[in-house]
Design an enzyme around this catalytic site. Structure first.
Site, short mmCIF file in Angstrom:
data_model
loop_
_atom_site.label_atom_id
_atom_site.label_comp_id
_atom_site.label_asym_id
_atom_site.label_seq_id
_atom_site.Cartn_x
_atom_site.Cartn_y
_atom_site.Cartn_z
CG HIS A 34 5.84 4.46 1.99
ND1 HIS A 34 6.64 4.24 3.09
CD2 HIS A 34 5.02 5.47 2.30
CE1 HIS A 34 6.31 5.10 4.03
NE2 HIS A 34 5.33 5.86 3.59
N GLY A 54 3.77 -10.91 3.96
CA GLY A 54 4.06 -11.17 2.56
C GLY A 54 2.87 -11.12 1.63
CB SER A 55 -0.48 -9.50 1.60
OG SER A 55 -0.27 -8.12 1.67
CG ASN A 56 2.58 -5.55 -1.10
OD1 ASN A 56 2.01 -5.05 -2.05
ND2 ASN A 56 2.46 -5.08 0.14
CG ASN A 75 9.97 0.29 -0.12
OD1 ASN A 75 9.65 -0.82 0.32
ND2 ASN A 75 9.76 1.40 0.55
C1 GAR Z 1 2.80 -3.03 3.39
O1 GAR Z 1 1.73 -2.20 3.72
C2 GAR Z 1 3.98 -2.18 2.93
O2 GAR Z 1 3.61 -1.04 2.24
C3 GAR Z 1 4.60 -1.83 4.25
O3 GAR Z 1 4.50 -3.00 5.02
C4 GAR Z 1 3.35 -3.75 4.63
C5 GAR Z 1 3.77 -5.16 4.33
O4 GAR Z 1 2.65 -5.97 4.10
N1 GAR Z 1 5.96 -1.40 4.07
C6 GAR Z 1 6.50 -0.37 4.71
O5 GAR Z 1 5.91 0.28 5.56
C7 GAR Z 1 7.94 -0.08 4.35
N2 GAR Z 1 8.27 1.27 4.65
P1 GAR Z 1 2.81 -7.41 3.46
O6 GAR Z 1 3.90 -8.16 4.25
O7 GAR Z 1 1.47 -8.03 3.65
O8 GAR Z 1 3.18 -7.25 2.01
#
Ligand code: GAR
Length: 207
Positions: free
Chosen positions: A110, A12-14, A108
């Site tokens: 990516h 969940g850093s995003n 989303n």
């Molecule tokens: C992120 O890099 C996002 O782009 C990727 O998962 C990671 C989640 O990081 N998503 C995908 O690959 C979806 N196709 P986070 O949990 O730290 O936000």
């Protein structure tokens, strides 16, 4: 005020970047719901720490179909009057049950420069591995609207990073993630200000 739901399966850093941007007043929207298909995810913990309503439905143990699952999620979003869904590392392919009612109202992020390195099976570290294997000079991140084709919806924003000769999937992921944390809040800001228009399945950003 635009009501936002953030969906996440992992760290969940995003999600945190979106919460921080909201707290800094970058966009006029409110994260009203955090949803996860993984009850023990970092995202749920972050949501609870931030006192944002956080709901998880474990997809692993879910007895019904994918459509039935998405119908439950849709009911949840409708009951909270959600205007925008932000997928932030939500590792589940969605069905039209959820995509159709939120067409051009679901984004989303990516970890690659779509349309390259997208589609089924291309997520997280798989993208970085493929980029390095293909000896790409550049990679980056993409924020796009979610449509029925996996990673195929209209692109809202992209940001680039250079691929270094000694990059591993981990070092590349780290730099790409930083770009994600910049462009995702910016895309949400544009949405909240009504500046994103979709014409013929292409995004136009209004001044
Ligand atoms: C992120 O890099 C996002 O782009 C990727 O998962 C990671 C989640 O990081 N998503 C995908 O690959 C979806 N196709 P986070 O949990 O730290 O936000």
């Amino acid at each position: 005020m635009i009501k936002i739901a953030v969906f996440a399966s992992g760290g969940g850093s995003n999600l945190q970047a979106l919460i921080d941007a909201q707290d800094a007043g970058l966009f006029k929207g409110k994260i009203a719901l955090i949803f996860s298909n993984v009850p023990e995810s970092g995202a749920m913990e972050r949501g609870e720490n931030e006192r944002i309503e956080s709901v998880a439905i474990a997809s692993k143990e879910y007895p019904g179909s994918r459509e039935a699952y998405d119908a439950e999620v849709l009911r949840l979003c409708e009951s909270k009057k959600i205007d925008l869904i932000c997928l932030a590392g939500y590792m589940r392919i969605l069905t039209p049950v959820l995509i159709k009612p939120f067409l051009y109202k679901m984004m989303n992020v990516h970890p690659g420069l779509l349309p390259k390195f997208g589609g089924e099976g291309m997520y997280g570290h798989h993208v970085h591995e493929a980029v390095i294997k293909a000896k790409e000079k550049e990679s980056g991140a993409t924020v796009h609207f979610v449509t029925e084709g996996v990673d195929a919806g209209p692109i809202i924003l992209q940001g680039n990073v250079k691929v270094q000769l000694n990059d591993t999937p981990e070092t590349l992921a780290e730099r790409v993630l930083k770009v994600e944390h910049q462009i995702y809040p910016e895309a949400v800001r544009l949405f909240c200000e009504g500046k994103i228009k979709v014409v013929d399945n292409r995004v136009r950003i209004l001044n």
